[in-house]
Design a protein around this motif. Structure first.
Motif, short mmCIF file in Angstrom:
data_model
loop_
_atom_site.label_atom_id
_atom_site.label_comp_id
_atom_site.label_asym_id
_atom_site.label_seq_id
_atom_site.Cartn_x
_atom_site.Cartn_y
_atom_site.Cartn_z
N ASP A 240 27.23 59.11 -35.68
CA ASP A 240 26.61 59.09 -34.35
C ASP A 240 27.23 60.10 -33.40
OD1 ASP A 240 24.83 57.17 -35.13
OD2 ASP A 240 25.76 55.51 -34.04
N SER A 241 28.55 60.29 -33.50
CA SER A 241 29.24 61.24 -32.61
C SER A 241 28.74 62.66 -32.84
CB SER A 241 30.75 61.17 -32.85
OG SER A 241 31.42 62.15 -32.09
N GLU A 242 28.55 63.03 -34.11
CA GLU A 242 28.07 64.38 -34.43
C GLU A 242 26.59 64.53 -34.10
OE1 GLU A 242 30.11 67.20 -35.78
OE2 GLU A 242 31.15 65.78 -34.48
N ARG A 243 25.82 63.49 -34.31
CA ARG A 243 24.39 63.55 -33.96
C ARG A 243 24.23 63.72 -32.45
NH1 ARG A 243 22.15 58.23 -35.81
NH2 ARG A 243 20.20 59.00 -34.90
N PHE A 244 25.08 63.02 -31.68
CA PHE A 244 25.06 63.18 -30.23
C PHE A 244 25.40 64.61 -29.83
CE2 PHE A 244 28.27 63.58 -26.85
CZ PHE A 244 27.44 63.48 -25.73
N ALA A 245 26.47 65.17 -30.43
CA ALA A 245 26.90 66.52 -30.08
C ALA A 245 25.84 67.56 -30.45
CB ALA A 245 28.22 66.85 -30.78
N GLU A 246 25.16 67.36 -31.58
CA GLU A 246 24.09 68.28 -31.98
C GLU A 246 22.91 68.18 -31.02
OE1 GLU A 246 23.81 70.53 -35.20
OE2 GLU A 246 25.67 70.48 -34.04
N ALA A 247 22.57 66.96 -30.61
CA ALA A 247 21.46 66.78 -29.67
C ALA A 247 21.81 67.40 -28.31
CB ALA A 247 21.15 65.29 -29.50
N PHE A 248 23.06 67.24 -27.90
CA PHE A 248 23.49 67.84 -26.63
C PHE A 248 23.38 69.35 -26.70
CE2 PHE A 248 26.60 69.98 -24.01
CZ PHE A 248 26.46 69.36 -22.78
N ALA A 249 23.87 69.96 -27.80
CA ALA A 249 23.83 71.42 -27.94
C ALA A 249 22.39 71.93 -27.88
CB ALA A 249 24.49 71.84 -29.25
N ALA A 250 21.48 71.25 -28.60
CA ALA A 250 20.08 71.67 -28.61
C ALA A 250 19.48 71.61 -27.22
CB ALA A 250 19.28 70.80 -29.57
N ASN A 251 19.75 70.53 -26.49
CA ASN A 251 19.17 70.35 -25.16
C ASN A 251 19.85 71.20 -24.10
OD1 ASN A 251 17.04 67.96 -25.00
ND2 ASN A 251 18.55 67.40 -26.55
N PHE A 252 21.13 71.47 -24.25
CA PHE A 252 21.82 72.30 -23.26
C PHE A 252 21.42 73.76 -23.42
CE2 PHE A 252 25.46 74.50 -21.33
CZ PHE A 252 25.54 73.83 -20.11
N LEU A 253 21.31 74.23 -24.66
CA LEU A 253 20.94 75.62 -24.90
C LEU A 253 19.44 75.85 -24.76
CD1 LEU A 253 23.22 76.46 -27.98
CD2 LEU A 253 23.59 77.08 -25.58
N MET A 254 18.63 74.82 -25.09
CA MET A 254 17.17 74.96 -25.06
C MET A 254 16.57 73.75 -24.35
SD MET A 254 16.62 76.28 -29.01
CE MET A 254 17.85 75.13 -29.68
N PRO A 255 16.70 73.66 -23.02
CA PRO A 255 16.21 72.49 -22.28
C PRO A 255 14.70 72.30 -22.45
CG PRO A 255 16.80 74.27 -20.78
CD PRO A 255 17.30 74.67 -22.13
N ARG A 256 14.32 71.05 -22.56
CA ARG A 256 12.94 70.68 -22.89
C ARG A 256 11.90 71.40 -22.02
NH1 ARG A 256 10.39 66.05 -25.13
NH2 ARG A 256 12.45 65.13 -25.48
N ASN A 257 11.99 71.25 -20.70
CA ASN A 257 10.94 71.78 -19.82
C ASN A 257 10.82 73.30 -19.93
OD1 ASN A 257 10.39 69.21 -18.94
ND2 ASN A 257 11.58 69.39 -17.04
N GLY A 258 11.96 73.98 -19.94
CA GLY A 258 11.92 75.44 -20.02
C GLY A 258 11.36 75.93 -21.33
N VAL A 259 11.76 75.30 -22.43
CA VAL A 259 11.28 75.72 -23.75
C VAL A 259 9.78 75.48 -23.89
CG1 VAL A 259 11.35 75.14 -26.21
CG2 VAL A 259 13.48 75.46 -24.96
N VAL A 260 9.32 74.32 -23.44
CA VAL A 260 7.88 74.01 -23.53
C VAL A 260 7.07 75.03 -22.73
CG1 VAL A 260 6.09 72.35 -22.87
CG2 VAL A 260 8.21 71.55 -23.96
N ARG A 261 7.53 75.33 -21.53
CA ARG A 261 6.78 76.27 -20.68
C ARG A 261 6.73 77.67 -21.31
NH1 ARG A 261 9.48 75.38 -16.67
NH2 ARG A 261 10.90 77.16 -16.53
N ARG A 262 7.87 78.15 -21.76
CA ARG A 262 7.91 79.51 -22.33
C ARG A 262 7.19 79.57 -23.67
NH1 ARG A 262 12.02 78.78 -19.09
NH2 ARG A 262 12.72 80.51 -17.76
N PHE A 263 7.23 78.48 -24.44
CA PHE A 263 6.51 78.46 -25.71
C PHE A 263 5.02 78.62 -25.47
CE2 PHE A 263 4.07 75.95 -28.81
CZ PHE A 263 4.42 76.61 -30.00
#
Length: 399
Positions: A240-263
């Motif tokens: 769970d600790s690593e899954r959390f860190a991976e999810a954080f990295a994905a969202n911090f580097l590629m935030p949902r709203n910005g990625v959806v808009r640019r996509f």
């Protein structure tokens, strides 16, 4: 810093340093005592600070441990033993030599950093946040929530983050070092006084992977900073600790709203279809690998799940495709030491508080390499009144 000394003993800092140096050299007290020609209880007393060390003994110890006498005599207490903290179950085996050497390297640089702060009487940069609880949500939800919270705290919005390392070092207050880690180790994290959070990133990994590792270790700093971490690649099912860190990295580097808009903007430019070109352009914008970008878009249900696997099976070459699109990679300095660390050493050298040789030693370079680094750190590119590029010497420009 503690420089107290017993009437018949030595400074606590020196006692700590000779003990840490012996442990780093992997020598027993009995072996060192025999080399010095003293009893083991006498050596123990030296390492406790209750028995003074003679100049000759100090020279012998420095030679035995491969240390400079000046290093052992630093009046500041060294950072709490990084090696000892990592030894508590994080090394895969007693023979994990490469990781062992990298931890030694991190400990060496951390000690140098503390000494630079002492010499310059400077404070560390950054606004360290409080530890955040993550057990109120599952790993994925906690990772996204905390990444959004941190971006808001730092005023980053939802756009691409071009200068990640600078933000983490200057704004957050993390100390980031590029180390020669084993190929299967992406990074390490430890919180150590008085430096705070220290991240070691595999300098041999590609720039996009290094950025991901920084964000991943940043997550550990936010959620569980008192627990050292070693991030290994290909280690099977993530906890769970690593899954959390991976999810954080994905969202911090590629935030949902910005990625959806640019996509959707790029998709519209391609006639309403998401093509490999769309993926390459978006990955370039966010400075992540095409694989990381694809997996992120799959998670957001913007492309079909398994898209990356299908591209890989068709021998898709992201770098070659980016070259065809004339997408030049953003320069990555790959500097092994934090910027603040290097500027402290530079300022001390400019002020005459350290010699050129000491400056080179702090930067872990030869004197010739250090001279080039000094020029880089004391000059900047600019444009003159005639519109032509020029190099401005920052030292000469100061009145």
């Amino acid at each position: 810093m503690d420089t107290t000394v017993d009437e018949h003993g030595t400074t606590e800092a020196l006692a700590t340093r000779i003990r840490d140096a012996r442990e780093s050299a992997k020598l027993t007290q009995a072996q060192v005592a025999a080399e010095l020609g003293v009893s083991r209880p006498t050596l123990i007393a030296m390492e406790k600070g209750t028995r003074a060390i003679t100049p000759l003994e100090l020279v012998k110890l420095a030679r035995l441990y491969g240390r400079d006498v000046a290093n052992l005599l630093r009046p500041s207490q060294p950072p709490a033993s990084i090696r000892a903290k990592f030894r508590t179950g994080l090394m895969t085996s007693p023979n994990d030599t490469e990781l062992d050497e990298a931890v030694d390297e991190l400990e060496h640089f951390a000690d140098n950093y503390v000494d630079l702060l002492r010499r310059s009487q400077s404070r560390l940069p950054g606004r360290p946040p409080a530890v955040r609880p993550t057990d109120y949500l599952g790993p994925q939800g906690a990772g996204e929530a905390l990444a959004t919270e941190e971006r808001n705290r730092l005023g980053l919005g939802d756009g691409p983050l071009q200068w990640l390392r600078e933000v983490l070092e200057v704004e957050v207050g993390l100390r980031i070092f590029l180390l020669d880690l084993p190929s299967k180790v992406a990074g390490v994290f430890i919180n150590v006084e008085p430096l705070g959070g220290c991240i070691g990133v595999n300098r041999n990994h590609p720039p996009q992977r290094r950025r991901w590792t920084m964000a991943h270790e940043y997550a550990h700093y936010l959620a569980s900073r008192d627990r050292p971490e070693v991030t290994r690649l290909g280690s099977g099912r993530l906890n769970d600790s690593e899954r959390f860190a991976e999810a954080f990295a994905a969202n911090f580097l590629m935030p949902r709203n910005g990625v959806v808009r640019r996509f959707h903007e790029l998709k519209q430019d391609s006639g309403g279809k998401a093509t490999p070109t769309t993926l390459i352009q978006l990955a370039h914008t966010y400075r992540v690998s095409v694989q990381a970008l694809c997996l992120r878009l799959e998670t957001l249900d913007l492309i079909k799940h398994g898209t990356w696997d299908r591209l890989k099976n068709h021998n898709f070459q992201p770098r070659a495709a980016a070259d065809m699109l004339n997408l030049v990679p953003v320069p990555d300095s790959g500097e092994p030491l934090p910027y603040h660390y290097r500027t402290l050493a530079t300022q001390l050298y400019v002020d005459g508080d350290i010699t050129e040789t000491q400056f080179a030693q702090y930067l872990d370079m030869s004197v010739v390499e250090a001279r080039k680094e000094f020029h880089k750190l004391t000059s900047t590119s600019d444009v003159g009144e005639d519109g032509q590029p020029q190099i401005v010497d920052l030292l000469d420009s100061v009145e």
